[in-house]
Design a protein around this motif. Sequence first.
Motif, PDB file in Angstrom:
ATOM      1  N   PHE A  88       0.879  -1.170   0.000  1.00 51.92           N
ATOM      2  CA  PHE A  88       0.000   0.000   0.000  1.00 51.92           C
ATOM      3  C   PHE A  88       0.914   1.216   0.000  1.00 51.92           C
ATOM      4  O   PHE A  88       2.079   1.125   0.394  1.00 51.92           O
ATOM      5  N   PRO A  89       0.411   2.348  -0.453  1.00 54.62           N
ATOM      6  CA  PRO A  89       1.267   3.533  -0.560  1.00 54.62           C
ATOM      7  C   PRO A  89       1.741   4.042   0.798  1.00 54.62           C
ATOM      8  O   PRO A  89       0.966   4.119   1.755  1.00 54.62           O
ATOM      9  N   LEU A  90       3.031   4.392   0.842  1.00 55.97           N
ATOM     10  CA  LEU A  90       3.622   5.057   1.999  1.00 55.97           C
ATOM     11  C   LEU A  90       3.868   6.497   1.567  1.00 55.97           C
ATOM     12  O   LEU A  90       4.664   6.749   0.657  1.00 55.97           O
ATOM     13  N   LEU A  91       3.178   7.427   2.192  1.00 57.67           N
ATOM     14  CA  LEU A  91       3.251   8.826   1.787  1.00 57.67           C
ATOM     15  C   LEU A  91       4.206   9.603   2.678  1.00 57.67           C
ATOM     16  O   LEU A  91       4.230   9.398   3.895  1.00 57.67           O
ATOM     17  N   SER A  92       4.961  10.489   2.041  1.00 57.95           N
ATOM     18  CA  SER A  92       5.971  11.276   2.740  1.00 57.95           C
ATOM     19  C   SER A  92       5.460  12.681   3.047  1.00 57.95           C
ATOM     20  O   SER A  92       5.205  13.479   2.151  1.00 57.95           O
ATOM     21  N   ASP A  93       5.341  12.968   4.348  1.00 58.76           N
ATOM     22  CA  ASP A  93       4.958  14.292   4.849  1.00 58.76           C
ATOM     23  C   ASP A  93       6.231  15.011   5.311  1.00 58.76           C
ATOM     24  O   ASP A  93       6.236  15.712   6.309  1.00 58.76           O
ATOM     25  N   PHE A  94       7.301  14.794   4.551  1.00 56.49           N
ATOM     26  CA  PHE A  94       8.623  15.288   4.936  1.00 56.49           C
ATOM     27  C   PHE A  94       8.767  16.796   4.783  1.00 56.49           C
ATOM     28  O   PHE A  94       9.319  17.456   5.652  1.00 56.49           O
ATOM     29  N   TRP A  95       8.285  17.339   3.633  1.00 57.03           N
ATOM     30  CA  TRP A  95       8.485  18.765   3.424  1.00 57.03           C
ATOM     31  C   TRP A  95       7.291  19.403   2.752  1.00 57.03           C
ATOM     32  O   TRP A  95       6.836  18.870   1.737  1.00 57.03           O
ATOM     33  N   PRO A  96       6.763  20.531   3.236  1.00 55.60           N
ATOM     34  CA  PRO A  96       7.189  21.120   4.501  1.00 55.60           C
ATOM     35  C   PRO A  96       6.947  20.134   5.641  1.00 55.60           C
ATOM     36  O   PRO A  96       5.911  19.480   5.690  1.00 55.60           O
ATOM     37  N   HIS A  97       7.924  20.044   6.504  1.00 55.75           N
ATOM     38  CA  HIS A  97       7.978  18.949   7.476  1.00 55.75           C
ATOM     39  C   HIS A  97       6.720  18.851   8.339  1.00 55.75           C
ATOM     40  O   HIS A  97       6.411  19.748   9.112  1.00 55.75           O
ATOM     41  N   GLY A  98       6.001  17.733   8.155  1.00 59.17           N
ATOM     42  CA  GLY A  98       4.832  17.457   8.974  1.00 59.17           C
ATOM     43  C   GLY A  98       3.625  18.330   8.696  1.00 59.17           C
ATOM     44  O   GLY A  98       2.689  18.369   9.503  1.00 59.17           O
ATOM     45  N   ALA A  99       3.579  19.005   7.568  1.00 59.17           N
ATOM     46  CA  ALA A  99       2.480  19.942   7.287  1.00 59.17           C
ATOM     47  C   ALA A  99       1.116  19.246   7.281  1.00 59.17           C
ATOM     48  O   ALA A  99       0.139  19.791   7.809  1.00 59.17           O
ATOM     49  N   THR A 100       1.047  18.053   6.710  1.00 62.06           N
ATOM     50  CA  THR A 100      -0.233  17.343   6.673  1.00 62.06           C
ATOM     51  C   THR A 100      -0.616  16.869   8.071  1.00 62.06           C
ATOM     52  O   THR A 100      -1.763  17.031   8.496  1.00 62.06           O
ATOM     53  N   ALA A 101       0.338  16.313   8.798  1.00 57.19           N
ATOM     54  CA  ALA A 101       0.056  15.896  10.179  1.00 57.19           C
ATOM     55  C   ALA A 101      -0.385  17.100  11.016  1.00 57.19           C
ATOM     56  O   ALA A 101      -1.300  16.983  11.843  1.00 57.19           O
ATOM     57  N   GLN A 102       0.213  18.260  10.783  1.00 57.02           N
ATOM     58  CA  GLN A 102      -0.199  19.472  11.494  1.00 57.02           C
ATOM     59  C   GLN A 102      -1.644  19.829  11.166  1.00 57.02           C
ATOM     60  O   GLN A 102      -2.423  20.178  12.059  1.00 57.02           O
ATOM     61  N   THR A 103      -2.004  19.720   9.885  1.00 58.93           N
ATOM     62  CA  THR A 103      -3.373  20.022   9.462  1.00 58.93           C
ATOM     63  C   THR A 103      -4.384  19.109  10.169  1.00 58.93           C
ATOM     64  O   THR A 103      -5.476  19.547  10.509  1.00 58.93           O
ATOM     65  N   TYR A 104      -3.992  17.870  10.394  1.00 54.24           N
ATOM     66  CA  TYR A 104      -4.863  16.906  11.078  1.00 54.24           C
ATOM     67  C   TYR A 104      -4.764  17.026  12.601  1.00 54.24           C
ATOM     68  O   TYR A 104      -5.481  16.348  13.323  1.00 54.24           O
ATOM     69  N   GLY A 105      -3.854  17.870  13.079  1.00 44.65           N
ATOM     70  CA  GLY A 105      -3.685  18.055  14.521  1.00 44.65           C
ATOM     71  C   GLY A 105      -2.961  16.917  15.198  1.00 44.65           C
ATOM     72  O   GLY A 105      -3.123  16.696  16.396  1.00 44.65           O
ATOM     73  N   VAL A 106      -2.125  16.188  14.430  1.00 45.40           N
ATOM     74  CA  VAL A 106      -1.463  14.999  14.979  1.00 45.40           C
ATOM     75  C   VAL A 106       0.059  15.052  14.776  1.00 45.40           C
ATOM     76  O   VAL A 106       0.691  14.019  14.586  1.00 45.40           O
ATOM     77  N   PHE A 107       0.623  16.255  14.860  1.00 37.38           N
ATOM     78  CA  PHE A 107       2.061  16.408  14.701  1.00 37.38           C
ATOM     79  C   PHE A 107       2.694  16.708  16.050  1.00 37.38           C
ATOM     80  O   PHE A 107       2.268  17.614  16.760  1.00 37.38           O
TER      81      PHE A 107
END
Length: 153
Positions: A88-107
């Motif tokens: 299954f796909p492994l997605l990289s939230d590397f740059w800007p670092h953690g931006a997607t996790a931040q959007t979800y409130g889980v960074f």
Amino acid sequence: MTVSVGDTAPDFSLPDQDKQVVTLTDLRGAPVLLVFYPFAFSGICTGELCQLRDELATYTDAGVKVLAVSTDPVFSLKAFREKEGLDFPLLSDFWPHGATAQTYGVFNEKAGMALRATYLLDADGVVTFAQVNQPGDAREQSAWKDAVGQLAA
């Protein structure tokens, strides 16, 4: 603020382990299991993703697309996927670092990593299941399967 059940999941576009960009809204029309995890090759993360690999048919047979997201660079994700045989796909939230996790409130800003967060989205992108675990707290995946069963019912 953490994304909750009933929210429309925030859209994102992230590269997978092969540098192919995956956009969440492009997957509308099918349910999506979105699994944030801290780091490739770490003990608990490897165990969780290998269990997901071993039980992938539970999700794919129900029409669910599985996406795993970490703050690792694509090169690490490619090596991790190949070593563990993850299909299954492994997605990289590397740059800007953690931006997607931040959007979800889980960074976790102090550690520079995503928390262990799991979201099941319906075909319209609405969150029907949400679980957030702290680092070191492995997830019990039976709850994910129950959520998929309820979504399919």
